[in-house]
Scaffold this active site. Structure first.
Site, PDB file in Angstrom:
ATOM      1  N   ASP A 255      13.356   1.275   6.344  1.00 47.94           N
ATOM      2  CA  ASP A 255      12.106   1.933   5.949  1.00 47.94           C
ATOM      3  C   ASP A 255      12.409   3.307   5.338  1.00 47.94           C
ATOM      4  O   ASP A 255      12.073   3.602   4.186  1.00 47.94           O
ATOM      5  CB  ASP A 255      11.260   1.980   7.242  1.00 47.94           C
ATOM      6  CG  ASP A 255      10.156   3.000   7.295  1.00 47.94           C
ATOM      7  OD1 ASP A 255      10.084   3.862   6.431  1.00 47.94           O
ATOM      8  OD2 ASP A 255       9.361   2.940   8.264  1.00 47.94           O
TER       9      ASP A 255
ATOM     10  N   HIS B  40      -4.885  -0.280   1.725  1.00 48.06           N
ATOM     11  CA  HIS B  40      -3.481  -0.298   2.129  1.00 48.06           C
ATOM     12  C   HIS B  40      -2.685  -1.131   1.131  1.00 48.06           C
ATOM     13  O   HIS B  40      -3.169  -2.145   0.617  1.00 48.06           O
ATOM     14  CB  HIS B  40      -3.340  -0.885   3.541  1.00 48.06           C
ATOM     15  CG  HIS B  40      -1.983  -0.663   4.116  1.00 48.06           C
ATOM     16  ND1 HIS B  40      -0.909  -1.460   3.798  1.00 48.06           N
ATOM     17  CD2 HIS B  40      -1.530   0.291   4.958  1.00 48.06           C
ATOM     18  CE1 HIS B  40       0.161  -1.001   4.433  1.00 48.06           C
ATOM     19  NE2 HIS B  40      -0.189   0.060   5.139  1.00 48.06           N
TER      20      HIS B  40
ATOM     21  N   ASP C  27       7.859   4.684   2.561  1.00 47.86           N
ATOM     22  CA  ASP C  27       8.553   3.575   3.250  1.00 47.86           C
ATOM     23  C   ASP C  27       9.092   2.645   2.163  1.00 47.86           C
ATOM     24  O   ASP C  27       8.357   2.276   1.238  1.00 47.86           O
ATOM     25  CB  ASP C  27       7.535   2.857   4.160  1.00 47.86           C
ATOM     26  CG  ASP C  27       8.094   1.630   4.870  1.00 47.86           C
ATOM     27  OD1 ASP C  27       9.134   1.102   4.446  1.00 47.86           O
ATOM     28  OD2 ASP C  27       7.458   1.189   5.845  1.00 47.86           O
TER      29      ASP C  27
ATOM     30  N   HIS D 233      12.717  -5.234   5.759  1.00 46.08           N
ATOM     31  CA  HIS D 233      12.882  -4.162   4.769  1.00 46.08           C
ATOM     32  C   HIS D 233      13.928  -4.513   3.723  1.00 46.08           C
ATOM     33  O   HIS D 233      13.811  -4.106   2.563  1.00 46.08           O
ATOM     34  CB  HIS D 233      13.184  -2.821   5.462  1.00 46.08           C
ATOM     35  CG  HIS D 233      11.946  -2.223   6.068  1.00 46.08           C
ATOM     36  ND1 HIS D 233      11.593  -2.412   7.372  1.00 46.08           N
ATOM     37  CD2 HIS D 233      10.955  -1.488   5.504  1.00 46.08           C
ATOM     38  CE1 HIS D 233      10.436  -1.821   7.601  1.00 46.08           C
ATOM     39  NE2 HIS D 233      10.022  -1.247   6.489  1.00 46.08           N
TER      40      HIS D 233
ATOM     41  N   LYS E  45      -0.027   9.013   4.304  1.00 49.56           N
ATOM     42  CA  LYS E  45       0.949   8.449   5.250  1.00 49.56           C
ATOM     43  C   LYS E  45       2.355   8.585   4.651  1.00 49.56           C
ATOM     44  O   LYS E  45       2.529   9.083   3.553  1.00 49.56           O
ATOM     45  CB  LYS E  45       0.601   6.989   5.577  1.00 49.56           C
ATOM     46  CG  LYS E  45      -0.708   6.804   6.304  1.00 49.56           C
ATOM     47  CD  LYS E  45      -0.773   7.362   7.738  1.00 49.56           C
ATOM     48  CE  LYS E  45       0.264   6.932   8.699  1.00 49.56           C
ATOM     49  NZ  LYS E  45      -0.065   5.810   9.554  1.00 49.56           N
TER      50      LYS E  45
ATOM     51  N   ARG F 212      -0.504   4.072   2.261  1.00 49.90           N
ATOM     52  CA  ARG F 212      -1.903   4.530   2.222  1.00 49.90           C
ATOM     53  C   ARG F 212      -1.931   6.050   2.181  1.00 49.90           C
ATOM     54  O   ARG F 212      -0.924   6.704   2.507  1.00 49.90           O
ATOM     55  CB  ARG F 212      -2.713   3.986   3.383  1.00 49.90           C
ATOM     56  CG  ARG F 212      -2.047   4.103   4.725  1.00 49.90           C
ATOM     57  CD  ARG F 212      -2.910   3.449   5.792  1.00 49.90           C
ATOM     58  NE  ARG F 212      -2.124   3.185   6.977  1.00 49.90           N
ATOM     59  CZ  ARG F 212      -2.606   3.231   8.207  1.00 49.90           C
ATOM     60  NH1 ARG F 212      -3.868   3.532   8.412  1.00 49.90           N
ATOM     61  NH2 ARG F 212      -1.832   2.956   9.234  1.00 49.90           N
TER      62      ARG F 212
ATOM     63  N   ASP G 167      16.685  -3.696   8.749  1.00 48.88           N
ATOM     64  CA  ASP G 167      16.155  -4.974   9.253  1.00 48.88           C
ATOM     65  C   ASP G 167      15.951  -5.914   8.072  1.00 48.88           C
ATOM     66  O   ASP G 167      16.009  -5.486   6.916  1.00 48.88           O
ATOM     67  CB  ASP G 167      14.858  -4.770  10.063  1.00 48.88           C
ATOM     68  CG  ASP G 167      13.741  -4.170   9.231  1.00 48.88           C
ATOM     69  OD1 ASP G 167      13.273  -4.858   8.306  1.00 48.88           O
ATOM     70  OD2 ASP G 167      13.334  -3.013   9.477  1.00 48.88           O
TER      71      ASP G 167
ATOM     72  N   CYS H 197       9.653  -0.495   2.008  1.00 48.33           N
ATOM     73  CA  CYS H 197       9.022  -1.803   1.780  1.00 48.33           C
ATOM     74  C   CYS H 197       7.848  -1.705   0.805  1.00 48.33           C
ATOM     75  O   CYS H 197       7.522  -2.671   0.120  1.00 48.33           O
ATOM     76  CB  CYS H 197       8.598  -2.475   3.083  1.00 48.33           C
ATOM     77  SG  CYS H 197       7.217  -1.707   3.943  1.00 48.33           S
ATOM     78  N   TYR H 198       7.217  -0.508   0.733  1.00 43.97           N
ATOM     79  CA  TYR H 198       6.079  -0.365  -0.187  1.00 43.97           C
ATOM     80  C   TYR H 198       6.526  -0.369  -1.641  1.00 43.97           C
ATOM     81  O   TYR H 198       5.694  -0.431  -2.543  1.00 43.97           O
ATOM     82  CB  TYR H 198       5.264   0.896   0.137  1.00 43.97           C
ATOM     83  CG  TYR H 198       4.641   0.843   1.519  1.00 43.97           C
ATOM     84  CD1 TYR H 198       4.011  -0.315   1.952  1.00 43.97           C
ATOM     85  CD2 TYR H 198       4.705   1.925   2.391  1.00 43.97           C
ATOM     86  CE1 TYR H 198       3.463  -0.395   3.225  1.00 43.97           C
ATOM     87  CE2 TYR H 198       4.162   1.862   3.665  1.00 43.97           C
ATOM     88  CZ  TYR H 198       3.549   0.695   4.077  1.00 43.97           C
ATOM     89  OH  TYR H 198       3.005   0.608   5.328  1.00 43.97           O
TER      90      TYR H 198
HETATM   91  C1  LIG Z   1       2.067 -11.547   2.389  1.00 41.12           C
HETATM   92  C2  LIG Z   1       1.919 -10.652   3.545  1.00 41.12           C
HETATM   93  C3  LIG Z   1       2.476 -11.065   4.826  1.00 41.12           C
HETATM   94  C4  LIG Z   1       1.298  -9.509   3.416  1.00 41.12           C
HETATM   95  C5  LIG Z   1       1.213  -8.463   4.442  1.00 41.12           C
HETATM   96  C6  LIG Z   1       1.037  -7.200   3.730  1.00 41.12           C
HETATM   97  C7  LIG Z   1       1.229  -5.973   4.597  1.00 41.12           C
HETATM   98  C8  LIG Z   1       2.580  -5.277   4.562  1.00 41.12           C
HETATM   99  C9  LIG Z   1       0.241  -5.486   5.279  1.00 41.12           C
HETATM  100  C10 LIG Z   1       0.364  -4.258   6.081  1.00 41.12           C
HETATM  101  C11 LIG Z   1      -0.917  -3.999   6.788  1.00 41.12           C
HETATM  102  C12 LIG Z   1      -1.024  -2.634   7.444  1.00 41.12           C
HETATM  103  C13 LIG Z   1      -2.395  -2.105   7.578  1.00 41.12           C
HETATM  104  C14 LIG Z   1       0.036  -1.958   7.868  1.00 41.12           C
HETATM  105  C15 LIG Z   1      -0.068  -0.583   8.472  1.00 41.12           C
HETATM  106  O1  LIG Z   1       1.077  -0.350   9.066  1.00 41.12           O
HETATM  107  P1  LIG Z   1       1.487   1.086   9.656  1.00 41.12           P
HETATM  108  O2  LIG Z   1       0.284   1.833  10.141  1.00 41.12           O
HETATM  109  O3  LIG Z   1       2.562   0.832  10.645  1.00 41.12           O
HETATM  110  O4  LIG Z   1       2.149   1.773   8.406  1.00 41.12           O
HETATM  111  P2  LIG Z   1       1.654   2.948   7.424  1.00 41.12           P
HETATM  112  O5  LIG Z   1       1.577   4.191   8.216  1.00 41.12           O
HETATM  113  O6  LIG Z   1       2.728   2.995   6.391  1.00 41.12           O
HETATM  114  O7  LIG Z   1       0.325   2.524   6.855  1.00 41.12           O
HETATM  115 ZN   LIG Z   2       8.003  -0.767   5.922  1.00 41.89          ZN
END
Ligand SMILES: CC(C)=CCC/C(C)=C/CC/C(C)=C/COP(=O)(O)OP(=O)(O)O
Ligand SMILES: [Zn+2]
Length: 444
Positions: free
Chosen positions: A373, A213, A261, A383, A258, A255, A380, A263-264
């Protein structure tokens, strides 16, 4: 989706997002040039209004973030710093006082006054205080706490008896590095733990056996860079995984399979640029133009022949010669981090930077200020922070050295969109980082 009965839920979601995104892109392309110029402006005043209001007052809906209050400080103040602005003395003093009340008597910051100290809120508090800068903010940090979170297995736990994951390792090491308390006790066994989280895809998961991820990949790579063990990761497969996470929308997904977004943009582009610079450093080592520290003893033994002549190519097959280059790379990667971040800048980003900026500005930016996002979602502060951080990384991905600002052509929109450069391993604005490092080196 009656027309598309055979779609899975994920395919349907992806289809809907693509529809939204491509409608935005085609509306933009069809608009006149004046509208286009206006639409890609970051609108600093609106961003600052949104951020400053959040710092002064939050409505009842924020009660669910009651255990994350230092994070709200960081998301907002870092966003303001990225825009090249600061807050007034009153807001600065209020923030320092508030974070002081979140700090436990043994060090470490909880999510609010009286809450249990946690590595995540400690990282947010430290990065906030580094962003504010100045003796009052920096000297308010009690540098104990981290050692208690270290697990005998090598990793870190997020709080007393809490979970151990890659994120916790990064949070601890980022704090320790900035506060100048990183030592062998903290790093012992850590590289092995992170290594065990790199998956068959090439990215890094949260724990051994978990799916790769973006967030954990950033945390794992940054940790390995900070403890100078980055060469132990499979960097080629890591790079391969990241570049394939930039989808047809040109935003990043977190990932495989998926949704995109905003933030990525930070969580994927920052490790991408880190890797570019590592490869760039590698190239310079081969050209003999980069000063490096001495290899470790075990590397001397293991790769003795490489050290004799790093440029020698005594092997005929491409694969073996690549291996030779990587071995050379490997021992030279007890990197002098200063050299890595100050001297080695590759010119061409390995991701599509301008179209990544287009996704963030056209699809994540909200005209009233703030970022989200994806289209259809509310804005927010999280983001807003990571979209702006990611935009900064994308704008600076071309720069040849720390003093070279991005060119006009590196920035989508006018130069008014230019954002401050971040330190890729800590995600604080570079000059605030430099001042904090100076302070904590004096404070030893
Ligand atoms: C420094 C610090 C705090 C780091 C954290 C890093 C971070 C953003 C980790 C995310 C972990 C994670 C598995 C999210 C899945 O979210 P989801 O299933 O809602 O989203 P997705 O479908 O986009 O994977
Ligand atoms: Zn996000």
């Amino acid at each position: 989706m009656e027309d598309l009965p055979s779609m899975t839920v994920s395919q349907r979601d992806q289809f809907l997002v693509l529809n939204d995104v491509f409608r935005i892109y085609s509306d933009f392309d069809a608009s006149d040039i004046a509208t286009q110029i206006f639409t890609v402006e970051i609108q600093r005043d609106k961003q600052l209004d949104y951020l400053m209001n959040g710092l002064r007052h939050l409505g009842p809906s924020f009660s669910s973030l009651d255990a994350n209050r230092p994070w709200i400080c960081y998301w907002i103040l870092h966003s303001i710093a990225l825009l090249g602005e600061s807050v007034d003395d009153e807001l600065e003093n209020n923030t320092i006082d508030f974070l002081g009340r979140c700090q436990g008597s043994d060090g470490g910051y909880g999510g609010g006054p009286g809450q249990l100290a946690h590595l995540a809120t400690s990282y947010a508090a430290v990065n906030t205080l580094v962003t504010l800068g100045g003796d009052k903010a920096l000297s308010s940090i009690n540098r104990c706490f981290l050692r208690r979170m270290k697990d005998p297995d090598g990793g870190f736990r997020v709080h007393d008896m809490g979970e151990m994951d890659v994120r916790a390792c990064y949070l601890a090491i980022s704090i320790a590095s900035i506060l100048n308390i990183l030592d062998d006790e903290l790093t012992q066994g850590l590289g092995d733990y992170i290594l065990s989280c790199q998956t068959y895809e090439g990215g890094i998961g949260g724990e051994p056996g978990s799916e790769a991820h973006a967030g954990n990949t950033y945390c794992g790579l940054a940790t390995m860079a900070l403890i100078t063990e980055v060469d132990r990761l499979n960097l080629d497969s890591l790079m391969n995984w990241i570049v394939h996470q930039q989808g047809v929308e040109r935003g990043f997904q977190g990932r495989t399979n998926k949704l995109v977004d905003g933030c990525y943009t930070f969580w994927q582009a920052a490790p991408c640029v880190l890797l570019q610079r590592l490869y760039s450093a590698h190239d310079l080592v081969l050209q003999g133009s980069l000063h490096m520290s001495q290899p470790r003893d075990e590397d001397h033994e293991e790769h003795a022949h490489d050290e004799d002549d790093p440029e020698s190519d005594d092997d005929d097959s491409d694969e073996d010669s690549n291996e030779g280059l990587l071995l050379t790379f490997s021992y030279h990667l007890q990197l002098n981090l200063v050299a890595l971040f100050e001297d080695c800048r590759r010119v061409q980003p390995v991701f599509d930077s301008l179209n990544l900026q287009r996704y963030v500005i056209l699809c994540s930016m909200v005209p009233e200020g703030g970022f989200r996002d994806k289209p259809g979602r509310p804005r927010d502060f999280y983001h807003t922070c990571y979209c702006l951080s990611g935009l900064s990384v994308a704008q600076h991905a071309w720069s040849k050295d720390k003093d070279t600002p991005p060119l006009n052509s590196d920035i989508l929109g006018s130069y008014a969109n230019h954002l401050e450069q971040v330190h890729l391993l800590h995600n604080v604005v570079m000059d605030r980082y430099n001042k904090a490092i100076e302070f904590f080196h004096r404070a030893v």
